[in-house]
Motif scaffolding. Structure first.
Motif, mmCIF file in Angstrom:
data_model
loop_
_atom_site.group_PDB
_atom_site.id
_atom_site.type_symbol
_atom_site.label_atom_id
_atom_site.label_comp_id
_atom_site.label_asym_id
_atom_site.label_seq_id
_atom_site.Cartn_x
_atom_site.Cartn_y
_atom_site.Cartn_z
ATOM 1 N N VAL A 21 3.009 -3.705 -2.339
ATOM 2 C CA VAL A 21 3.653 -3.403 -0.981
ATOM 3 C C VAL A 21 3.566 -4.599 -0.013
ATOM 4 O O VAL A 21 4.513 -4.988 0.299
ATOM 5 N N LEU A 22 2.235 -5.000 -0.039
ATOM 6 C CA LEU A 22 2.246 -6.227 1.045
ATOM 7 C C LEU A 22 2.916 -7.311 0.684
ATOM 8 O O LEU A 22 3.461 -8.172 1.504
ATOM 9 N N THR A 25 6.757 -6.694 1.420
ATOM 10 C CA THR A 25 7.135 -6.768 2.877
ATOM 11 C C THR A 25 6.673 -7.998 3.554
ATOM 12 O O THR A 25 7.286 -8.675 4.203
ATOM 13 N N MET A 28 9.750 -10.178 2.577
ATOM 14 C CA MET A 28 10.760 -9.916 3.350
ATOM 15 C C MET A 28 10.555 -10.451 4.738
ATOM 16 O O MET A 28 11.411 -11.039 5.483
ATOM 17 N N THR A 29 9.429 -10.233 5.243
ATOM 18 C CA THR A 29 9.135 -10.744 6.623
ATOM 19 C C THR A 29 9.243 -11.943 6.849
ATOM 20 O O THR A 29 9.875 -12.645 7.836
ATOM 21 N N THR C 354 9.427 -6.481 13.619
ATOM 22 C CA THR C 354 9.607 -6.645 12.270
ATOM 23 C C THR C 354 8.115 -6.444 11.527
ATOM 24 O O THR C 354 8.011 -5.594 10.684
ATOM 25 N N ILE C 355 6.968 -7.135 11.990
ATOM 26 C CA ILE C 355 5.841 -6.814 11.592
ATOM 27 C C ILE C 355 5.386 -5.506 11.588
ATOM 28 O O ILE C 355 4.928 -4.869 10.929
ATOM 29 N N MET C 358 7.304 -3.316 9.064
ATOM 30 C CA MET C 358 6.769 -3.246 7.801
ATOM 31 C C MET C 358 5.567 -2.558 7.486
ATOM 32 O O MET C 358 5.285 -1.997 6.519
ATOM 33 N N LEU C 361 6.078 0.772 6.874
ATOM 34 C CA LEU C 361 6.603 1.095 5.557
ATOM 35 C C LEU C 361 5.130 1.421 4.911
ATOM 36 O O LEU C 361 5.142 2.329 3.918
ATOM 37 N N ILE C 362 4.371 0.673 4.819
ATOM 38 C CA ILE C 362 2.832 0.940 4.226
ATOM 39 C C ILE C 362 2.366 2.165 4.500
ATOM 40 O O ILE C 362 1.840 2.759 3.591
ATOM 41 N N LEU C 368 -0.853 5.081 0.265
ATOM 42 C CA LEU C 368 -1.622 4.317 0.999
ATOM 43 C C LEU C 368 -1.974 4.636 2.368
ATOM 44 O O LEU C 368 -3.041 4.473 2.992
#
Lengths: 303, 197, 527
Positions: A21-22, A25, A28-29, C354-355, C358, C361-362, C368
């Protein structure tokens, strides 16, 4: 900077998900940032770029960037949910149960054979473990970063989490739910040992009878056997009760797990078995968490 | 001198009505957690809640329900009088306030009787009583505020006529809301499982 | 040039008895700035303590009180009122062509209620503080903490009414006072954002009020529904608390999104990309935001299936936010971009949001979150959104509308320096915290294992830079009130009705009621 070991099966599956996922993402970032920077440079005021007819919208693009992330997010969700379900699956049949009690500001663990620990938990390598958590006061949270597991201990109930240690060593144990003054000091270590070494450790220095025999002693002393064993009082037979499907008087059906047994002892009027009167007295306030876990262990093993 | 943002009384009335309805939505959400706690309690401790409901004074509760609903009628008649510019507005306001006070009086007598019974309760039955006092208490606070506003309207009744009467309407809507809340509380505490074992 | 609404009386009394939404906005601005620095002082002490592993600067109890007051003040006395009560109050009537808010006296009352709530909270602080955390989890808060819990609850309860009444005012104003021709889909996105925020304010805040009241009652009278010893359930508290507190974060971020949607089109000189979807996304965030509260409770003991439902919904709520980020980016395409201070803040907002998103989402991913919840990863996540996001947007808004509010221009170079300092300081403070969280450092720890020191030191150093960054605008904006260049009506050549009247506007806002004939953001990058 340090590195966090992946010392359990749960850690390995969590890490795989996390890094995937890291990366996703992260990409995407970076894509968004690259675009912002690119546009910022190309279209900065005074630059010779073509600015005619800037589009106020583009329907296919907008729908595309709704449904593509949606599909990706559903994928991440499913993967995460499946790994998560593994933390809670199954009964105790194949897992070693350890009762852990949190209290301000220490952790107390008791193994099945009676061996007790404070702020430490010794576990054997490669053996599935189920931690059954309770607390004597406020909410605490049992957190072992190296295993990637965490579970709150909530007053008035049992919670549990399951994992298999896969690496020998010593790992941090932290309380992860704020619980007052010494919350930051409420921790210690988890020690994973080779099975033979663990078996030795378990026996050595243990002066207590096993949890089950402690429970049996309580079962007689507190009068449980007076109603539940060969009695004129109409009370459910408790031999083999653990894991049994129980029909309650209000029509519901439940499986008799630790939580059910705990509630039956402390709040007996709540889930009454069909065909029985609600005459069992409550033992709320007469038993501490250690005694409760002993009674329940006795009932589990009394097949 | 303060500017008014509205161009007409009609515009102002529409805004006032939207305002009170929006406010009542917040009141629903304010009572909400208590209703949620009640549902949660009844589902997880049905036996304790049944036991608690046996200690309620159903005759007084029913009488109070009739009183409060009648006060909604008098309030509605007051709003109609204001719209028509009639002097009977003041009479209806007085009746509404008096009925409200009667409700509070009966409620107080119930509290008096129940407080000694409640002192002996424990566990989930205590939770039932807590919710009973909290919810009917919160309702009584709202009713008291309503009576205060009705009294204030009575004092300034000469201001309201066919051309401008939205404070009366707004108060009417608030009063009906207080009544509707009671319409839920009454069966929840006085009727449900009262007659079961 | 006149001084507009600023010139209508110079006495303190004229300010404290005003009905003018613009003056009330300024009153709020002063009040929330004071609370920002109070909350910031608490953070400064915390970061100083955390520079070393040992708990040697303050005692454990003091540290626990510091993070509690930091959270309480920053959430309820700064972030939640910041954009809606300052910029919303100032701009909503102007942007829709109205003379004032629908209920001007209620607006003034809201400010006094805010101040009263603040006084109670300050009293709790002076009386020795509170150590429950801003989340007040039971039974610690009801039975174990021996600090001034009830006093701070009274403060938060009261300030909640300020929020509710502000939201109510905005909703009725937007419904009933729009200028002729201003249909819903011609409204600036700032209005959409504050309208949706006001819906959340109305629906969520009362739940908090009641939940905290129940905590206070349980604490005072030993009866309640949260303590198992009294027949209650601690998870009931958590469900009720987070039912408010998750939507609360959308109260804090939606107005910021509205600000970005005003600034970016202006300094890119083109219309916002995808206006309709931007408006729908705002409504989507507000509504789905009410359905995700259980993601704060994945390890709380709630059922595994509840966890799965909340996780799925948490992924869903990210979609409308993603739409907005894509659309802001696309708004730069074929624009003519000028990197003013407000634009730097707005673009910084988009990047940091945005960061933060994201990492959201994690955290939404169940497996997680088990590892990461209650660690510094979560702290980093929400500070990226609330500080990197909302605070930067608030500062961007203050700079963008400063000429309108004060009639003065701020020094542009200083504005850019401050924006970049804040951006750099912010990242230095909070990025290491993601790493700390992943490595297993729990939150609300005043001492920690020594292997975490290096990252903590970076974070504390960043906090020092950030503090300087925040002090800069305080200084030069204050300076500009006396020495700044006099501002024209429309210094940025922006669209929007607020720019069609004086800087500052007259008390009644417009000399003639505006008539609207087209949508917002009618910019042309070629000219």
């Amino acid at each position: 900077m340090t590195w966090l070991p992946a010392a359990s099966d749960t850690a390995q599956s969590v890490d795989l998900l996390f890094y995937s996922v890291l990366v996703l993402t992260g990409l995407m970032t970076l894509a968004i940032f690259a675009l912002m920077i690119f546009f910022g440079v190309r279209y900065r005021a005074g630059s010779p770029a073509d600015r005619t007819n800037p589009p106020p919208r583009k329907k296919w693009l907008e729908l595309g960037w709704i449904f593509t992330p949606l599909a990706i997010f559903i994928g991440i969700f499913v993967w995460g949910a499946v790994v998560y379900a593994g933390f809670y699956r199954g009964g105790p049949d194949d897992a070693m149960t350890v009762f852990v009690v949190g209290k301000q500001w220490m952790w107390k663990a008791e193994h099945a054979n009676g061996r007790r620990e404070i702020d430490e938990l010794h576990l054997p390598l490669g053996q599935p473990v189920r931690i059954v958590l309770s607390t004597e006061d406020v909410i605490h949270s049992f957190y072992v970063p190296a295993f990637r597991i965490k579970q709150d201990a909530v007053p008035g109930r049992y919670t549990s989490i399951r994992f298999t240690p896969t690496r020998e060593g010593e790992y941090w144990l932290h309380c992860a739910e704020y619980c007052g003054t010494d919350h930051a000091r409420m921790g210690g270590r988890v020690v994973v040992m080779a099975p033979a070494a663990f078996a030795q450790w378990l026996e050595r220095g243990n002066q207590n009878p096993s949890l089950a025999s402690q429970g049996f002693e309580l079962f007689r002393r507190l009068g449980c056997s007076g109603c539940h064993v060969n009695s004129t009082v109409h009370a459910p037979d408790l031999a083999g009760v653990y894991g049994r499907v129980v029909h309650l008087s209000d029509g519901r059906t439940v499986v008799a797990d630790e939580a059910y047994l705990r509630d039956s002892i402390l709040l007996p009027k709540r889930d009454v078995v069909a065909g029985y009167e609600p005459i069992m007295p409550s033992f709320q306030g007469q038993l501490d968490e250690g005694q409760l876990s002993a009674l329940i262990t006795y009932l589990k093993e009394n097949q | 001198m303060p500017t008014t943002p509205f161009d007409s009384t009609l515009e102002r009335r529409e805004a006032d009505l939207l305002g009170i309805w929006a406010f009542l939505v917040t009141e629903v959400l304010f009572f909400g957690p208590l209703f949620f706690g009640y549902v949660h309690g009844r589902l997880t401790h049905p036996e304790a809640f049944t036991a608690g409901s046996h200690h309620m004074h159903v005759v007084l509760g029913t009488l109070n329900t009739a009183i409060l609903m009648t006060s909604s009628l008098t309030m509605a008649l007051g709003v109609a009088a204001a719209r028509g510019g009639r002097k009977s507005l003041r009479t209806w306001l007085v009746l509404t306030a008096l009925l409200g006070l009667a409700f509070l009086g009966i409620k107080a007598s119930e509290y008096w009787m129940e407080s000694s019974e409640v002192a002996q309760a424990s566990g989930a039955e205590l939770t039932f009583y807590f919710l009973y006092f909290a919810m009917t208490g919160l309702h009584a606070v709202h009713l008291t505020i309503g009576i205060g506003i009705v009294a204030w309207l009575w004092r300034h009744a000469s201001r309201y006529g066919a051309a401008y009467h939205s404070p009366v309407e707004v108060t009417g809507i608030y009063w009906h809301f207080v009544d509707v809340v009671w319409v839920f509380l009454y069966p929840m505490f006085y009727l449900l499982q009262r007659y079961s074992a | 040039m006149t001084w507009g609404y600023l010139g209508e009386g110079y006495t303190l009394r004229s300010w404290l008895t005003t009905h003018d939404h613009k003056r009330i906005a300024v009153l709020y601005m002063v009040a929330i700035t004071a609370f920002f620095f109070l909350g910031g002082a608490a953070a400064a002490l915390m970061r100083m303590e955390l520079a070393t592993p040992a708990g040697d600067l303050v005692s454990a109890n003091t540290y626990n009180k510091l993070f509690t007051i930091h959270g309480v003040v920053m959430v309820w006395f700064f972030l939640i009122p910041s954009i809606p009560s300052v910029l919303g109050n100032f701009l909503v009537p102007l942007m829709i062509g109205a003379r004032d808010m629908a209920f001007p006296r209620l607006n003034l009352a809201s400010w006094y209620i805010y101040v009263l709530g603040g006084l109670f909270t300050a009293a709790a602080l002076i009386a020795g503080g509170v150590d429950t955390g801003w989340t007040f989890y039971t039974p610690y808060s009801t039975r174990f903490s021996d600090t001034n819990v009830v006093l701070v609850i009274v403060g938060v309860f009261i300030v909640g009414f300020s929020s509710i009444l502000t939201g109510l005012n905005i909703i009725v104003t937007v419904h009933k006072l729009r200028a002729p021709g201003l249909t819903w889909f011609r409204l600036p996105l700032f209005i959409w954002a504050n309208y949706a925020t006001s819906l959340i304010l109305l629906l969520a805040t009362p739940v908090l009020a009641m939940t905290l009241t129940l905590v206070a009652l349980e604490r005072l009278f030993n009866v309640g529904i949260f303590d198992p010893a009294l027949g209650g359930d601690p998870l009931l508290f958590q469900h009720l608390f987070w039912f408010y507190s998750h939507p609360a974060v959308y109260i804090m971020v939606l107005p910021a999104m509205g600000v970005a949607s005003e600034i970016i089109p202006c300094f890119a000189r083109r219309t916002v990309f995808g206006y309709r979807f931007m408006a729908y996304a705002i409504l989507g965030i507000a509504s789905i935001g009410f359905l995700v509260w259980g993601h704060h409770m994945f390890v709380s003991g709630q059922s595994m299936y509840a966890g799965m439902v909340f996780s799925m919904l948490s992924f869903l709520v990210a979609i409308p936010s993603a739409i907005k980020v894509f659309n802001w980016t696309a708004t730069l395409y074929k624009g003519s971009i000028y990197f003013s201070a407000p634009m730097l803040y707005a673009l910084g907002f988009v990047g940091l949001f945005t960061i933060g998103g994201m990492t959201g989402l994690i955290l939404a991913s169940l497996a997680l979150d088990v590892h990461l919840t209650d660690t510094y990863f979560v702290i980093a996540h929400f500070h990226y959104i609330m500080v990197g996001g909302s605070v930067m947007a608030y500062l961007g808004a203050i700079h963008f509308w400063w000429p309108k509010i004060s009639g003065r221009m701020y020094p542009e170079t200083m504005g850019r320096i401050a924006a970049l300092t804040i951006f750099f300081g912010f990242n230095l403070t909070f990025f290491p915290q993601y790493l700390l969280g992943w490595l297993g450092m729990p939150r609300r720890y005043h001492e920690y294992p020594p292997e975490f020191q290096v990252l903590n030191l970076f974070s504390s150093a960043g906090a020092a830079v950030l503090a300087i960054g925040y002090l800069l605008p305080l200084a030069y904006l204050g300076w500009s009130l006396f020495y700044g260049k006099r501002a024209p009506a429309n210094p940025w050549q922006a669209t929007g009705l607020e720019w069609q009247t004086g800087s500052p506007p007259p008390q009644h806002n417009f000399d003639a009621e505006p008539v609207v004939t087209r949508g917002p953001y009618a910019y042309d990058p070629v000219r």
